[in-house]
Design an enzyme around this catalytic site. Structure first.
Site, short mmCIF file in Angstrom:
data_model
loop_
_atom_site.label_atom_id
_atom_site.label_comp_id
_atom_site.label_asym_id
_atom_site.label_seq_id
_atom_site.Cartn_x
_atom_site.Cartn_y
_atom_site.Cartn_z
N ASP A 32 0.85 -1.20 0.00
CA ASP A 32 0.00 0.00 0.00
C ASP A 32 0.89 1.25 0.00
O ASP A 32 1.90 1.32 0.70
CB ASP A 32 -0.91 -0.01 1.23
CG ASP A 32 -2.06 0.98 1.12
OD1 ASP A 32 -3.22 0.54 1.01
OD2 ASP A 32 -1.79 2.21 1.13
N ILE A 33 0.49 2.26 -0.77
CA ILE A 33 1.30 3.47 -0.90
C ILE A 33 1.30 4.29 0.39
O ILE A 33 2.19 5.11 0.61
CB ILE A 33 0.78 4.31 -2.11
CG1 ILE A 33 1.87 5.20 -2.66
CG2 ILE A 33 -0.45 5.10 -1.74
CD1 ILE A 33 1.53 5.82 -4.01
N ASN A 89 -12.89 -3.16 2.54
CA ASN A 89 -13.83 -2.04 2.68
C ASN A 89 -14.77 -2.04 1.49
O ASN A 89 -14.33 -2.14 0.34
CB ASN A 89 -13.06 -0.72 2.75
CG ASN A 89 -12.23 -0.60 4.01
OD1 ASN A 89 -12.65 -1.01 5.09
ND2 ASN A 89 -11.02 -0.07 3.88
N GLY A 95 -15.45 3.46 3.90
CA GLY A 95 -14.26 4.20 3.50
C GLY A 95 -13.58 3.68 2.26
O GLY A 95 -12.41 4.00 2.01
N GLN A 96 -14.29 2.88 1.45
CA GLN A 96 -13.67 2.40 0.22
C GLN A 96 -13.36 3.60 -0.68
O GLN A 96 -14.23 4.42 -0.95
CB GLN A 96 -14.59 1.42 -0.53
CG GLN A 96 -13.92 0.82 -1.77
CD GLN A 96 -14.78 -0.20 -2.49
OE1 GLN A 96 -15.94 -0.43 -2.14
NE2 GLN A 96 -14.22 -0.80 -3.52
N SER A 97 -12.10 3.69 -1.11
CA SER A 97 -11.69 4.82 -1.95
C SER A 97 -11.28 4.39 -3.34
O SER A 97 -11.26 5.22 -4.26
CB SER A 97 -10.55 5.59 -1.27
OG SER A 97 -9.43 4.75 -1.08
N HIS A 102 -10.31 -5.12 -3.22
CA HIS A 102 -8.97 -5.40 -2.71
C HIS A 102 -9.04 -5.85 -1.26
O HIS A 102 -9.88 -5.36 -0.49
CB HIS A 102 -8.05 -4.18 -2.84
CG HIS A 102 -8.65 -2.90 -2.34
ND1 HIS A 102 -9.56 -2.18 -3.07
CD2 HIS A 102 -8.47 -2.22 -1.18
CE1 HIS A 102 -9.91 -1.10 -2.39
NE2 HIS A 102 -9.28 -1.11 -1.23
N HIS A 104 -7.00 -5.75 2.12
CA HIS A 104 -5.87 -5.19 2.87
C HIS A 104 -5.28 -6.30 3.73
O HIS A 104 -6.03 -7.06 4.37
CB HIS A 104 -6.33 -4.07 3.80
CG HIS A 104 -6.86 -2.84 3.13
ND1 HIS A 104 -6.10 -1.70 2.97
CD2 HIS A 104 -8.07 -2.56 2.60
CE1 HIS A 104 -6.83 -0.76 2.37
NE2 HIS A 104 -8.03 -1.26 2.14
P1 5GP Z 1 -9.68 1.56 0.37
O1 5GP Z 1 -9.75 2.88 1.09
O2 5GP Z 1 -10.39 1.62 -0.96
O3 5GP Z 1 -10.13 0.37 1.21
O4 5GP Z 1 -8.15 1.27 0.10
C1 5GP Z 1 -7.46 1.82 -0.98
C2 5GP Z 1 -6.00 1.76 -0.63
O5 5GP Z 1 -5.27 1.98 -1.80
C3 5GP Z 1 -5.57 2.79 0.39
O6 5GP Z 1 -5.03 2.16 1.54
C4 5GP Z 1 -4.52 3.62 -0.37
O7 5GP Z 1 -3.43 4.01 0.44
C5 5GP Z 1 -4.10 2.68 -1.47
N1 5GP Z 1 -3.65 3.33 -2.69
C6 5GP Z 1 -4.25 4.39 -3.30
N2 5GP Z 1 -3.57 4.73 -4.41
C7 5GP Z 1 -2.52 3.87 -4.50
C8 5GP Z 1 -1.45 3.72 -5.44
O8 5GP Z 1 -1.34 4.44 -6.44
N3 5GP Z 1 -0.56 2.73 -5.21
C9 5GP Z 1 -0.66 1.90 -4.11
N4 5GP Z 1 0.28 0.95 -3.98
N5 5GP Z 1 -1.66 2.01 -3.21
C10 5GP Z 1 -2.58 2.98 -3.39
#
Ligand code: 5GP
Ligand code: ZN
Length: 116
Positions: A32-33, A89, A95-97, A102, A104
């Site tokens: 994760d970034i 998520n 909080g899915q972004s 995916h 985690h």
């Molecule tokens: P969500 O919030 O949808 O459950 O998780 C999305 C995750 O993707 C977040 O933890 C965020 O840090 C990660 N993420 C977003 N953009 C990137 C990216 O460009 N590269 C990587 N490796 N992770 C990313």
């Protein structure tokens, strides 16, 4: 279409770089970034599925595979014994972004419960 607009489809295609930890014919795992624990990996299917809300019976084996890969990533990071957390998520309230499903994988520190 999703392949051209979806961030994680772009990572699958190699158009956006990621620190890959594992990949096979169905799944890719990468760091994760913005890590929330010493180990914070994401396990995604190569095929675009936006979220669990869009998953169907046809995706059952694929979703199970993501969990097996998640455990493999955690094991290779040394967390089998101490433990790790898997999180999916789904939707705005969770909080899915990124709308490409995916898992985690979080490990390497004591995680609190309940999550925020
Ligand atoms: P969500 O919030 O949808 O459950 O998780 C999305 C995750 O993707 C977040 O933890 C965020 O840090 C990660 N993420 C977003 N953009 C990137 C990216 O460009 N590269 C990587 N490796 N992770 C990313
Ligand atoms: Zn996608």
């Amino acid at each position: 279409m999703a392949e051209q607009t979806c961030l994680f489809c772009k990572i699958v295609a190699g158009a956006i770089p990621a620190a890959k930890l594992f990949e096979d014919d169905r799944a890719v795992a990468f760091g994760d970034i913005n890590p929330q624990a010493p180990t914070h990996a994401l396990v995604i299917p190569r095929a675009h599925v936006a979220s669990l809300n869009e998953a169907s019976a046809e995706d059952e084996a694929l979703l199970g595979h993501l969990l097996v890969v998640a455990a493999r990533v955690a094991r290779e990071a040394g967390h089998s014994e101490g433990g790790f957390r898997t999180v999916i998520n789904t939707g705005a309230d969770a909080g899915q972004s990124v709308f490409h499903v995916h898992v985690h994988v979080l490990g390497g520190r004591r995680l609190t419960w309940p999550p925020g």
